[in-house]
Design a protein around this motif. Structure first.
Motif, PDB file in Angstrom:
ATOM      1  N   ILE A   1      -8.224  -4.030  14.566  1.00  0.00           N
ATOM      2  CA  ILE A   1      -8.841  -4.225  15.883  1.00  0.00           C
ATOM      3  C   ILE A   1      -8.369  -3.129  16.835  1.00  0.00           C
ATOM      4  CG2 ILE A   1      -8.908  -5.708  17.920  1.00  0.00           C
ATOM      5  CD1 ILE A   1      -8.808  -8.110  16.011  1.00  0.00           C
ATOM      6  N   ALA A   2      -7.063  -2.861  16.806  1.00  0.00           N
ATOM      7  CA  ALA A   2      -6.503  -1.798  17.655  1.00  0.00           C
ATOM      8  C   ALA A   2      -7.124  -0.447  17.310  1.00  0.00           C
ATOM      9  CB  ALA A   2      -4.982  -1.743  17.485  1.00  0.00           C
ATOM     10  N   VAL A   3      -7.240  -0.171  16.018  1.00  0.00           N
ATOM     11  CA  VAL A   3      -7.815   1.102  15.571  1.00  0.00           C
ATOM     12  C   VAL A   3      -9.292   1.198  15.971  1.00  0.00           C
ATOM     13  CG1 VAL A   3      -8.382   2.526  13.565  1.00  0.00           C
ATOM     14  CG2 VAL A   3      -6.196   1.317  13.652  1.00  0.00           C
ATOM     15  N   ALA A   4      -9.998   0.091  15.866  1.00  0.00           N
ATOM     16  CA  ALA A   4     -11.425   0.084  16.228  1.00  0.00           C
ATOM     17  C   ALA A   4     -11.621   0.433  17.695  1.00  0.00           C
ATOM     18  CB  ALA A   4     -12.038  -1.278  15.909  1.00  0.00           C
ATOM     19  N   TYR A   5     -10.783  -0.126  18.553  1.00  0.00           N
ATOM     20  CA  TYR A   5     -10.847   0.254  19.971  1.00  0.00           C
ATOM     21  C   TYR A   5     -10.455   1.720  20.150  1.00  0.00           C
ATOM     22  CZ  TYR A   5     -11.532  -4.467  21.877  1.00  0.00           C
ATOM     23  OH  TYR A   5     -12.055  -5.683  22.225  1.00  0.00           O
ATOM     24  N   ASP A   6      -9.450   2.151  19.410  1.00  0.00           N
ATOM     25  CA  ASP A   6      -8.968   3.532  19.486  1.00  0.00           C
ATOM     26  C   ASP A   6     -10.088   4.513  19.144  1.00  0.00           C
ATOM     27  OD1 ASP A   6      -7.454   5.844  19.490  1.00  0.00           O
ATOM     28  OD2 ASP A   6      -5.921   5.097  18.131  1.00  0.00           O
ATOM     29  N   PHE A   7     -10.801   4.245  18.061  1.00  0.00           N
ATOM     30  CA  PHE A   7     -11.886   5.134  17.628  1.00  0.00           C
ATOM     31  C   PHE A   7     -13.029   5.192  18.638  1.00  0.00           C
ATOM     32  CE2 PHE A   7     -10.812   4.702  12.842  1.00  0.00           C
ATOM     33  CZ  PHE A   7      -9.943   5.776  12.938  1.00  0.00           C
TER      34      PHE A   7
END
Length: 252
Positions: free
Chosen positions: A112-118
């Motif tokens: 989830i964190a990575v998805a927001y990051d991308f």
């Protein structure tokens, strides 16, 4: 002539049979075991669109299947691997809510964190809402899963994104400063110092412009005693603003 017609008929019949044999049985007509096997095979072959579609169909056919937890996770992963990040966030959050004790929850939080990051733009002149959300999710991951696989990467991303937010704040402050909107610029520069004081290079530049903001505001209030700036600096005299300007110049 009759033999020729018979051969043609047999050929057509054979072709129809072959076509029908090659058609995939709809997942809604499969057993629970065959359906989940089809989804697993699509997942292994990285056919992400097929996984997403098949899981939806499987849920409709078998809403109480013992395999639904596995299917839900494969669908969330498929959204993520297909770069469909908004959908992956929703799917992972739903998975976490329904299965809080599942071991895969740890990775779900990280993704989830990575998805927001991308989804967060790297350009500091762009809105950074997704960067803020990503930092919050990375921070939750680091705090709650200290021995997890991706903690080191999460900490690094927090630092990268935090620096980006600081530069974004300075970009906005500088914009107002160049437009001679000193009150708005001052508010942003002070916010930069309060929230991102660890970045000495940014703070040094901010102090210079803070001093300039106070000095210019003092001149504005002297020239126009009815200035709207008095709403912001109520009960503050131009001399007091100049004093603040000197205080910040000493910090440079």
């Amino acid at each position: 002539m009759k033999i020729r017609n018979l051969i043609t008929l047999l050929t057509l019949s054979t072709s129809v049979f072959i076509l029908n044999s090659c058609q995939t049985i709809p997942i809604g007509e499969m057993s629970q075991d065959d359906g989940i096997t089809l989804i697993r095979n699509s997942y292994k072959s990285e056919s992400w669109t097929d996984v997403i579609t098949s899981v939806d169909e499987y849920r409709i056919r078998y809403p109480y299947s013992k395999f639904n937890v596995e299917a839900d996770l494969m669908q969330a992963d498929a959204y993520y691997q297909a770069d469909r990040y908004p959908e992956s966030i929703i799917a992972y959050e739903d998975f976490i809510r329904k299965n809080p004790n599942n071991p895969s929850v740890v990775l779900a939080h990280y993704r989830i964190a990575v998805a927001y990051d991308f989804q967060a733009p790297t350009a500091v002149d762009k809105e950074q809402l997704n960067a803020k959300k990503s930092i919050a999710k990375y921070s939750f991951y680091v705090k709650n899963f200290q021995n997890a696989e991706h903690v080191k990467d999460a900490k690094n991303r927090i630092e990268v994104l935090t620096r980006r937010l600081a530069e974004h704040e300075k970009f906005i402050a500088d914009f107002y400063w160049r437009k001679e909107q000193y009150s708005a610029a001052l508010e942003r520069y002070l916010s930069l110092k309060k929230n991102y004081g660890q970045y000495a290079d940014l703070i040094t530049e901010a102090n210079e412009n803070i001093a300039d903001c106070y000095a210019n505001l003092a001149s504005q209030l002297e020239e126009d005693p009815k200035s709207e700036e008095y709403i912001t600096f109520k009960n503050t005299t131009p001399d007091e603003l100049r004093k603040k300007a000197e205080e910040y110049r000493k910090k440079i």
